[in-house]
Design a protein around this motif. Structure first.
Motif, PDB file in Angstrom:
ATOM      1  N   ALA A   1      -1.538   1.825   7.685  1.00  0.00           N
ATOM      2  CA  ALA A   1      -2.427   2.256   6.760  1.00  0.00           C
ATOM      3  C   ALA A   1      -3.946   1.118   6.841  1.00  0.00           C
ATOM      4  CB  ALA A   1      -2.010   1.878   5.482  1.00  0.00           C
ATOM      5  N   LEU A   2      -4.671   0.696   5.847  1.00  0.00           N
ATOM      6  CA  LEU A   2      -5.388  -0.203   5.770  1.00  0.00           C
ATOM      7  C   LEU A   2      -6.365   0.243   4.530  1.00  0.00           C
ATOM      8  CD1 LEU A   2      -7.483  -2.212   6.620  1.00  0.00           C
ATOM      9  CD2 LEU A   2      -9.017  -0.879   7.318  1.00  0.00           C
TER      10      LEU A   2
ATOM     11  N   PRO B   1       0.841  -1.370   0.010  1.00  0.00           N
ATOM     12  CA  PRO B   1       0.100  -0.022  -0.186  1.00  0.00           C
ATOM     13  C   PRO B   1       1.178   1.604   0.316  1.00  0.00           C
ATOM     14  CG  PRO B   1      -0.788  -1.252   1.431  1.00  0.00           C
ATOM     15  CD  PRO B   1       0.162  -2.219   1.343  1.00  0.00           C
ATOM     16  N   GLN B   2       0.613   2.101  -0.443  1.00  0.00           N
ATOM     17  CA  GLN B   2       1.238   3.120  -0.919  1.00  0.00           C
ATOM     18  C   GLN B   2       1.350   4.424   0.265  1.00  0.00           C
ATOM     19  OE1 GLN B   2       3.101   6.917  -4.352  1.00  0.00           O
ATOM     20  NE2 GLN B   2       1.213   4.743  -4.948  1.00  0.00           N
TER      21      GLN B   2
ATOM     22  N   GLN C   1      -8.120   3.181   0.146  1.00  0.00           N
ATOM     23  CA  GLN C   1      -7.371   2.844   1.711  1.00  0.00           C
ATOM     24  C   GLN C   1      -7.396   4.099   2.434  1.00  0.00           C
ATOM     25  OE1 GLN C   1      -3.567   1.672  -0.730  1.00  0.00           O
ATOM     26  NE2 GLN C   1      -2.393   3.368   1.175  1.00  0.00           N
ATOM     27  N   VAL C   2      -6.925   3.869   3.663  1.00  0.00           N
ATOM     28  CA  VAL C   2      -6.990   5.208   4.433  1.00  0.00           C
ATOM     29  C   VAL C   2      -5.488   5.063   4.522  1.00  0.00           C
ATOM     30  CG1 VAL C   2      -8.036   5.580   6.354  1.00  0.00           C
ATOM     31  CG2 VAL C   2      -9.291   4.557   4.861  1.00  0.00           C
ATOM     32  N   ASN C   3      -4.616   5.986   5.411  1.00  0.00           N
ATOM     33  CA  ASN C   3      -3.200   6.183   5.995  1.00  0.00           C
ATOM     34  C   ASN C   3      -3.586   7.327   6.993  1.00  0.00           C
ATOM     35  OD1 ASN C   3      -2.408   4.589   3.288  1.00  0.00           O
ATOM     36  ND2 ASN C   3      -2.372   6.981   2.738  1.00  0.00           N
ATOM     37  N   TYR C   4      -3.092   6.565   8.472  1.00  0.00           N
ATOM     38  CA  TYR C   4      -3.130   7.825   9.936  1.00  0.00           C
ATOM     39  C   TYR C   4      -1.630   7.620   9.899  1.00  0.00           C
ATOM     40  CZ  TYR C   4      -4.430   9.843  14.019  1.00  0.00           C
ATOM     41  OH  TYR C   4      -4.397  11.376  14.265  1.00  0.00           O
ATOM     42  N   THR C   5      -0.761   8.831   9.700  1.00  0.00           N
ATOM     43  CA  THR C   5       0.746   8.652  10.041  1.00  0.00           C
ATOM     44  C   THR C   5       0.983  10.374  10.559  1.00  0.00           C
ATOM     45  OG1 THR C   5       1.340   8.145   7.943  1.00  0.00           O
ATOM     46  CG2 THR C   5       3.232   9.034   8.868  1.00  0.00           C
TER      47      THR C   5
ATOM     48  N   ILE D   1      -1.830  -2.518   7.221  1.00  0.00           N
ATOM     49  CA  ILE D   1       0.461  -2.917   7.558  1.00  0.00           C
ATOM     50  C   ILE D   1       0.248  -1.707   8.512  1.00  0.00           C
ATOM     51  CG2 ILE D   1       0.086  -3.316   4.903  1.00  0.00           C
ATOM     52  CD1 ILE D   1       1.692  -0.145   5.062  1.00  0.00           C
ATOM     53  N   THR D   2       1.671  -1.649   8.931  1.00  0.00           N
ATOM     54  CA  THR D   2       2.377  -0.514  10.271  1.00  0.00           C
ATOM     55  C   THR D   2       3.166  -0.084   9.008  1.00  0.00           C
ATOM     56  OG1 THR D   2       3.215  -2.174  11.519  1.00  0.00           O
ATOM     57  CG2 THR D   2       1.174  -1.105  11.813  1.00  0.00           C
TER      58      THR D   2
END
Length: 266
Positions: free
Chosen positions: A186-187, A40-41, A161-165, A215-216
């Motif tokens: 991310a999911l 996942p990007q 896709q959702v990314n949280y950083t 993922i992490t």
């Protein structure tokens, strides 16, 4: 913010060792699925004009080239191309004469929304897109070169896709210097279709599946905008399928470059 006490160093080392171990798992088991997911990007875009590029791979040889660009203050586009071409033993402990050849090429692209949260210390991204590719797996005897099974088809994919950083950088001390790093999760949810499926040259009914890939990831600052990225995660198939199932890894090691973005705080 620097953490120089041993517990932080130990936790970082455990993360690294776990990621390296998990990277090796694909080579320890027979992979019967015809889908090899690209990582996942997670471009972590923060403002208009920022761009991100990266390359990832794992011990199976599944390599992905990725890029993303912020076309607006909150709108980003991204794309990737992944490929896997290998000829190896069917499993780590198997006979050297039993070989498996894999040819897998896949491209995907998406568009999405990004923003900063919690006083600009976090980045939230939501993307949607699609992908297409070709896949083929051939099993044969290496000594006689007799093929025992061939399966091939075309892949179509639709994903969100959702990314949280965290954009706040922490650091650990190793090898005589401080290393800045940040981390996130991310999911990705994907609907996959395997069309034009042929086994031993005989047409088969198409297959589909729904994959969840949580993922992490951890990014370590190496030099300037260049970062080392470790991805660990899982791949779950919600449907029981023979050739389109979640039996391949999403663990990856990569190099990322982000240019033109905001720092951890404005």
């Amino acid at each position: 913010m620097a953490f120089n006490f041993p517990i932080t160093r130990l936790s970082v080392m455990i993360r690294l060792l776990r990621a390296i171990l998990l990277l090796s798992l694909p080579g320890l088991a027979s992979c019967s699925s015809l889908y090899f997911p690209p990582p996942p990007q997670v471009p972590l875009l923060t403002q208009k004009g920022e761009w991100s590029a990266g390359v990832h791979s794992n011990f199976s040889g599944n390599t992905a080239l990725q890029g993303a660009y912020a076309v607006g203050e909150h709108i980003g586009v991204m794309g990737s191309a992944s490929f896997l071409h290998s000829n190896k033993k069917e499993d780590f402990f198997g006979s050297k004469t039993k070989r498996e050849s894999i040819d897998h090429d896949f491209v995907e692209g998406g568009v999405g929304y990004f923003t900063r949260l919690r006083k600009d210390r976090r980045v939230l991204e939501v993307y949607g897109g699609l992908g297409v590719g070709n896949t083929k797996r051939t099993r044969f005897n290496n000594e006689t070169n007799i093929t025992t099974e061939t399966a091939e088809g075309k892949l179509n994919k639709y994903f969100v896709q959702v990314n949280y950083t965290s954009k706040d950088e922490k650091s650990f001390h190793a090898l005589g210097r401080d290393w800045d790093f940040n981390y996130g999760t991310a999911l990705r949810a994907s609907y996959m279709q395997l069309n034009d499926l042929r086994v031993e040259g005989v047409a088969q009914a198409p297959e589909d599946n729904v994959f969840l890939e949580p993922i992490t990831y951890t990014r370590i600052q190496v030099l300037g905008p260049i970062q080392l990225q470790l991805i660990s995660g899982s791949n779950f198939g919600l449907r029981s399928r023979k050739f389109l199932k979640a039996s391949n890894s999403v663990f990856q090691l990569g190099v990322i470059v982000n240019v033109g973005g905001q720092e951890g705080r404005k």
